[in-house]
Design a protein around this motif. Structure first.
Motif, mmCIF file in Angstrom:
data_model
loop_
_atom_site.group_PDB
_atom_site.id
_atom_site.type_symbol
_atom_site.label_atom_id
_atom_site.label_comp_id
_atom_site.label_asym_id
_atom_site.label_seq_id
_atom_site.Cartn_x
_atom_site.Cartn_y
_atom_site.Cartn_z
ATOM 1 N N SER A 195 0.847 -1.189 0.000
ATOM 2 C CA SER A 195 0.000 0.000 0.000
ATOM 3 C C SER A 195 0.880 1.235 0.000
ATOM 4 O O SER A 195 1.685 1.432 0.903
ATOM 5 C CB SER A 195 -0.896 0.044 1.246
ATOM 6 O OG SER A 195 -1.828 -0.998 1.230
ATOM 7 N N GLY A 198 3.210 5.376 4.168
ATOM 8 C CA GLY A 198 2.265 6.463 4.388
ATOM 9 C C GLY A 198 2.494 7.652 3.477
ATOM 10 O O GLY A 198 3.516 7.782 2.801
ATOM 11 N N CYS A 223 8.108 5.784 12.474
ATOM 12 C CA CYS A 223 7.044 6.740 12.807
ATOM 13 C C CYS A 223 7.060 7.958 11.893
ATOM 14 O O CYS A 223 8.029 8.222 11.182
ATOM 15 C CB CYS A 223 7.135 7.155 14.268
ATOM 16 S SG CYS A 223 8.563 8.182 14.692
ATOM 17 N N CYS A 283 5.300 5.164 8.333
ATOM 18 C CA CYS A 283 4.210 6.127 8.505
ATOM 19 C C CYS A 283 4.356 7.302 7.543
ATOM 20 O O CYS A 283 5.072 7.215 6.567
ATOM 21 C CB CYS A 283 4.150 6.574 9.962
ATOM 22 S SG CYS A 283 3.620 5.247 11.080
ATOM 23 N N PHE A 330 9.209 -0.752 11.994
ATOM 24 C CA PHE A 330 8.258 0.347 12.081
ATOM 25 C C PHE A 330 9.017 1.665 12.052
ATOM 26 O O PHE A 330 10.026 1.826 12.746
ATOM 27 C CB PHE A 330 7.456 0.241 13.382
ATOM 28 C CG PHE A 330 6.435 1.316 13.568
ATOM 29 C CD1 PHE A 330 5.147 1.164 13.069
ATOM 30 C CD2 PHE A 330 6.753 2.488 14.234
ATOM 31 C CE1 PHE A 330 4.190 2.165 13.231
ATOM 32 C CE2 PHE A 330 5.810 3.494 14.408
ATOM 33 C CZ PHE A 330 4.527 3.330 13.903
ATOM 34 N N GLY A 355 6.998 -6.659 5.212
ATOM 35 C CA GLY A 355 6.174 -6.287 6.359
ATOM 36 C C GLY A 355 6.499 -4.942 6.992
ATOM 37 O O GLY A 355 5.929 -4.608 8.031
ATOM 38 N N ASN A 403 12.560 -0.481 15.449
ATOM 39 C CA ASN A 403 11.411 0.412 15.482
ATOM 40 C C ASN A 403 11.841 1.823 15.854
ATOM 41 O O ASN A 403 12.513 2.033 16.858
ATOM 42 C CB ASN A 403 10.379 -0.097 16.498
ATOM 43 C CG ASN A 403 9.860 -1.459 16.112
ATOM 44 O OD1 ASN A 403 9.329 -1.633 15.026
ATOM 45 N ND2 ASN A 403 10.038 -2.436 16.984
ATOM 46 N N TYR A 422 6.405 -1.138 8.079
ATOM 47 C CA TYR A 422 5.325 -0.174 8.219
ATOM 48 C C TYR A 422 5.959 1.195 8.357
ATOM 49 O O TYR A 422 6.559 1.516 9.391
ATOM 50 C CB TYR A 422 4.453 -0.488 9.438
ATOM 51 C CG TYR A 422 3.150 0.272 9.437
ATOM 52 C CD1 TYR A 422 1.978 -0.349 9.036
ATOM 53 C CD2 TYR A 422 3.097 1.606 9.829
ATOM 54 C CE1 TYR A 422 0.771 0.343 9.029
ATOM 55 C CE2 TYR A 422 1.905 2.306 9.820
ATOM 56 C CZ TYR A 422 0.744 1.662 9.421
ATOM 57 O OH TYR A 422 -0.440 2.363 9.399
ATOM 58 N N ASN A 427 3.754 -7.065 1.579
ATOM 59 C CA ASN A 427 3.086 -6.652 2.821
ATOM 60 C C ASN A 427 3.668 -5.395 3.444
ATOM 61 O O ASN A 427 3.815 -5.309 4.664
ATOM 62 C CB ASN A 427 3.092 -7.796 3.844
ATOM 63 C CG ASN A 427 2.337 -8.990 3.353
ATOM 64 O OD1 ASN A 427 1.208 -8.865 2.889
ATOM 65 N ND2 ASN A 427 2.953 -10.157 3.415
ATOM 66 N N VAL A 428 3.989 -4.414 2.632
ATOM 67 C CA VAL A 428 4.566 -3.167 3.112
ATOM 68 C C VAL A 428 3.536 -2.046 3.018
ATOM 69 O O VAL A 428 2.778 -1.969 2.062
ATOM 70 C CB VAL A 428 5.824 -2.804 2.283
ATOM 71 C CG1 VAL A 428 6.275 -1.376 2.542
ATOM 72 C CG2 VAL A 428 6.950 -3.781 2.579
ATOM 73 N N HIS A 429 3.531 -1.166 4.027
ATOM 74 C CA HIS A 429 2.692 0.035 4.056
ATOM 75 C C HIS A 429 3.626 1.233 4.036
ATOM 76 O O HIS A 429 4.556 1.312 4.843
ATOM 77 C CB HIS A 429 1.862 0.051 5.345
ATOM 78 C CG HIS A 429 1.225 1.377 5.624
ATOM 79 N ND1 HIS A 429 -0.069 1.649 5.294
ATOM 80 C CD2 HIS A 429 1.702 2.508 6.197
ATOM 81 C CE1 HIS A 429 -0.367 2.887 5.660
ATOM 82 N NE2 HIS A 429 0.705 3.425 6.203
#
Length: 183
Positions: free
Chosen positions: A38, A58, A92, A76, A90, A72, A106, A74, A54-56
């Protein structure tokens, strides 16, 4: 460019759901998007970026040339990632990651005011200078800077700035980073 199955390109950022004036983003030549990726509006993937399954990513995030976003991850909103980096875990909002960095842990906000306005100004985010490395499961908290060439070991917790070429273990335990020929 190669795009895998079930990707979402240009998904709208929640603050602009009804706006049609924003750009949908840019995917540079030679980039590869895996399955179930996404990318929100305004994302820019410079050339030769690999985004695994499976990566996001933002909205308004910029990913530099030759960077690999691993399975995977993520990421932001409004994140800046330099050239030739490898990113997992992750990341932020508004984090800044320099060229040639590796982040397997993270990068998170401190959330020092949990009762504060969720839509207010973002707290300060981590900054990784060129060549910094964050090990698997490590956590970098708040607006700290990880200096160029610094190495945060797997599982470490960082809440204070880390000078260049420093090794961090445990919780904020800093020591000079040994060079390969010194080990």
């Amino acid at each position: 460019m190669t795009v895998g199955e079930h990707c979402v390109l240009g998904s709208q950022a929640e603050v602009r759901l009804n706006s049609t004036t924003e750009s949908v983003g840019l995917i540079g030549d030679g980039s590869l998007l895996g399955n179930f990726v996404s990318l929100y509006e305004g994302v820019q993937l410079q050339g030769d970026v690999v985004v695994e399954d499976n990566v996001h990513i933002g909205y308004d995030t910029v990913v530099g040339v030759g960077t690999r976003i691993m399975y995977g991850a993520y990421i932001c909103d409004r994140v800046q990632i330099g050239d030739g980096s490898r990113i997992a875990g992750f990341v932020c909002d508004t984090s800044v990651i320099g060229d040639g960095c590796t982040s397997m842990g993270n990068l998170v906000h401190a959330y020092s005011d949990p009762a504060g306005d969720w839509w207010g100004p973002d707290e300060a985010s981590p900054v990784l200078q060129d060549g910094a490395c964050i090990g698997m499961g490590a956590v970098v908290v708040g607006g700290v800077t990880i200096g160029a060439g610094a190495y945060v070991a797997a599982g470490a917790i960082v809440t204070k700035d880390v000078p260049a070429n420093t090794l961090v273990t445990g919780t904020n335990q800093h020591q000079p980073r040994p060079r390969p020929n010194e080990a």
